[in-house]
Design a protein around this motif. Structure first.
Motif, PDB file in Angstrom:
ATOM      1  N   TYR A 102      -6.774  -1.723   3.686  1.00 49.71           N
ATOM      2  CA  TYR A 102      -5.840  -1.404   2.596  1.00 49.71           C
ATOM      3  C   TYR A 102      -6.479  -1.465   1.216  1.00 49.71           C
ATOM      4  CZ  TYR A 102      -2.578  -1.828   6.418  1.00 49.71           C
ATOM      5  OH  TYR A 102      -1.944  -1.652   7.618  1.00 49.71           O
ATOM      6  N   PRO A 104       3.838   3.805  -4.153  1.00 46.63           N
ATOM      7  CA  PRO A 104       2.906   4.604  -4.971  1.00 46.63           C
ATOM      8  C   PRO A 104       2.516   3.969  -6.298  1.00 46.63           C
ATOM      9  CG  PRO A 104       4.640   5.998  -4.063  1.00 46.63           C
ATOM     10  CD  PRO A 104       5.037   4.585  -3.765  1.00 46.63           C
ATOM     11  N   LYS A 130      -0.731  -0.471  -7.821  1.00 46.46           N
ATOM     12  CA  LYS A 130      -2.148  -0.118  -7.826  1.00 46.46           C
ATOM     13  C   LYS A 130      -3.064  -1.308  -7.557  1.00 46.46           C
ATOM     14  CE  LYS A 130      -1.097   4.093  -9.093  1.00 46.46           C
ATOM     15  NZ  LYS A 130      -1.194   5.194  -8.109  1.00 46.46           N
ATOM     16  N   HIS A 167       0.829  -1.206   0.000  1.00 54.14           N
ATOM     17  CA  HIS A 167       0.000   0.000   0.000  1.00 54.14           C
ATOM     18  C   HIS A 167       0.865   1.258   0.000  1.00 54.14           C
ATOM     19  CE1 HIS A 167      -2.845   3.024   1.655  1.00 54.14           C
ATOM     20  NE2 HIS A 167      -3.751   2.320   1.026  1.00 54.14           N
ATOM     21  N   SER A 168       2.041   1.165   0.580  1.00 54.53           N
ATOM     22  CA  SER A 168       2.918   2.333   0.703  1.00 54.53           C
ATOM     23  C   SER A 168       3.747   2.606  -0.556  1.00 54.53           C
ATOM     24  CB  SER A 168       3.876   2.154   1.888  1.00 54.53           C
ATOM     25  OG  SER A 168       4.843   1.144   1.615  1.00 54.53           O
ATOM     26  N   ASP A 213      -8.438   0.431  -0.863  1.00 56.51           N
ATOM     27  CA  ASP A 213      -8.972   1.788  -0.948  1.00 56.51           C
ATOM     28  C   ASP A 213      -8.658   2.402  -2.307  1.00 56.51           C
ATOM     29  OD1 ASP A 213      -6.261   2.333  -0.799  1.00 56.51           O
ATOM     30  OD2 ASP A 213      -6.314   3.105   1.247  1.00 56.51           O
ATOM     31  N   ASP A 214      -8.685   3.735  -2.363  1.00 56.82           N
ATOM     32  CA  ASP A 214      -8.463   4.387  -3.656  1.00 56.82           C
ATOM     33  C   ASP A 214      -7.011   4.327  -4.108  1.00 56.82           C
ATOM     34  OD1 ASP A 214      -7.606   6.046  -1.640  1.00 56.82           O
ATOM     35  OD2 ASP A 214      -8.245   7.897  -2.613  1.00 56.82           O
ATOM     36  N   LYS A 215      -6.093   3.906  -3.225  1.00 58.81           N
ATOM     37  CA  LYS A 215      -4.683   3.770  -3.598  1.00 58.81           C
ATOM     38  C   LYS A 215      -4.341   2.361  -4.056  1.00 58.81           C
ATOM     39  CE  LYS A 215      -1.446   5.510  -1.144  1.00 58.81           C
ATOM     40  NZ  LYS A 215      -0.545   5.778   0.015  1.00 58.81           N
TER      41      LYS A 215
END
Length: 401
Positions: free
Chosen positions: A226, A196, A199, A193-194, A228-230
């Motif tokens: 985790y 960038p 996806k 998740h961290s 989510d939108d990221k």
């Protein structure tokens, strides 16, 4: 030395096993797993099975009491039993077989990571599963303590992913990642998740089939955190037979769906288990009832001791052809071959498209529903006519149109 049991002894042993297992507790299920040397207590074994248990060159043997309960103690052709108990074919290493037919080790830049496709990687999170399925294509890794992934190994894998910005999609496999503790799985998801440029995360797990109680509210809460939108989290599982589609499995799937995780199914085409058209159709109808979408139907890999499971390539094509028109498209899997030598997956489909007839600018198709020839026109001014296989005059006449 295996000691053969009578049916009455087998039924008694099963009853005792089920009674001492806290049925809905995944930890209790794992603590009471049945290993190879104990299979004779729970099955009336055939000679072939005795040889398979004794001489298998595949991975270890183990099953949860839950998955064992779906099997037949007497019938050696029970599909669940076939996926639990080795047969004598597992003791044969054929010349065409390989421990690593997909060249995953060659494509591994760091321990536990395979980078075959440019924008996605496969992460081996662990080496253990709830059930060691006899057709497992990663027997070289699964159940072997030598393949245990330490935290440092995973950290190296994350470091590789961080420095390769082209990687957008990470498949977490194993073993079975859901056999990890909640804390270890949360750490893995938090690391991904961290990053960038990552996806998509796909969890590859058979626990909805073999240990549905592992899909707990606590686990789903972690995944939801985790997802989510990221980072978009998906789950791909492996139901191979209608007998696996139980109430418990459906409840596990629904828990995943409620936290926004869509679930797809990747069946393996297995001789004597699901290589009949109606079996595969019934399986995928049940999966749709469970809100699981069809994804892949795998042609079996050329792994050691797998000759008892492999089918002719044509079987998969015939089965997919049979399913078309009898179930909605989201219930029909893509028949795929993961090419030996690291060539990646390709889809193999029935021949619905028959070709192009330039004289009338028409494409000919064979209908899955009517079984008749149907025609469609190429647009006027198209510059793609050379792209299509051409139908000759004699072939066109045979259509009788």
């Amino acid at each position: 030395m295996l000691v053969q049991s009578s049916l009455s002894e087998v039924l008694k042993a099963r009853s005792e096993l089920f009674s001492r297992t806290n049925w809905t507790d995944p930890t209790s299920q794992l603590q009471n797993r049945v290993k190879g040397e104990d299979l004779s207590k729970y099955f009336v074994l055939t000679e072939s099975e005795e040889i398979g248990i004794r001489e298998t060159i595949r991975l270890h043997v183990s099953t949860t009491p839950y998955y064992l309960s779906l099997s037949d103690p007497i019938d050696p052709n029970c599909p669940i039993r076939r996926m639990i108990v080795p047969r004598s074919e597992e003791a044969v290493f054929s010349s065409e077989e390989s421990p690593d037919p997909l060249d995953e080790e060659r494509l591994s830049p760091v321990r536990g990571l395979t980078h075959m496709y440019p924008n996605r990687v496969l992460l081996f999170s662990n080496h253990s599963c709830s059930v060691y399925c006899r057709h497992c294509m990663r027997g070289r890794k699964v159940s072997s303590s030598d393949e245990r992934m330490e935290k440092s190994d995973l950290e190296n894998a994350f470091a590789y992913i961080r420095t390769h910005e082209e990687i957008e999609d990470v498949v977490i496999s194993g073993g079975d990642p859901l056999n990890l503790s909640d804390s270890r799985l949360e750490w893995i998801l938090s690391e991904l998740h961290s990053i960038p440029h990552v996806k998509i995360c796909r969890l590859g797990t058979r626990n909805p089939v073999t240990l549905p109680f592992r899909i707990t509210e606590a686990l789903c809460k972690i995944i939801e955190t985790y997802n989510d939108d990221k980072l978009s989290i998906f789950c791909n599982t492996q139901f191979n037979h209608p007998k696996e589609c139980t109430k418990e499995s459906k409840e596990a799937i629904l828990r995943l769906l409620k936290v926004g995780v869509s679930v797809g199914n990747q069946s393996v085409l297995l001789k004597g288990i699901n290589d009949e058209e109606e079996v595969m159709l019934t399986l995928h109808k049940k999966l749709l009832e469970m809100r699981v979408r069809a994804y892949y139907l795998y042609d079996p890999e050329l792994i050691p001791g797998s000759r008892g499971f492999r089918t002719p390539l044509a079987r998969g094509i015939e089965i997919v052809e049979y399913m078309r028109g009898k179930i909605g498209g989201m219930g029909i899997p893509q028949f795929v071959n993961d090419l030996p030598g690291g060539g990646g997956k390709i889809t193999i489909a029935p021949n619905w498209y028959l070709g192009y007839y330039p004289k009338t600018r028409q494409h000919a198709f064979r209908s899955a529903v009517t079984k008749k020839i149907h025609l469609s026109f190429e647009p006027v001014g198209s510059n793609k006519e050379s792209y299509y296989p051409t139908i000759s005059d004699s072939e066109w006449e045979k259509f009788g149109l």
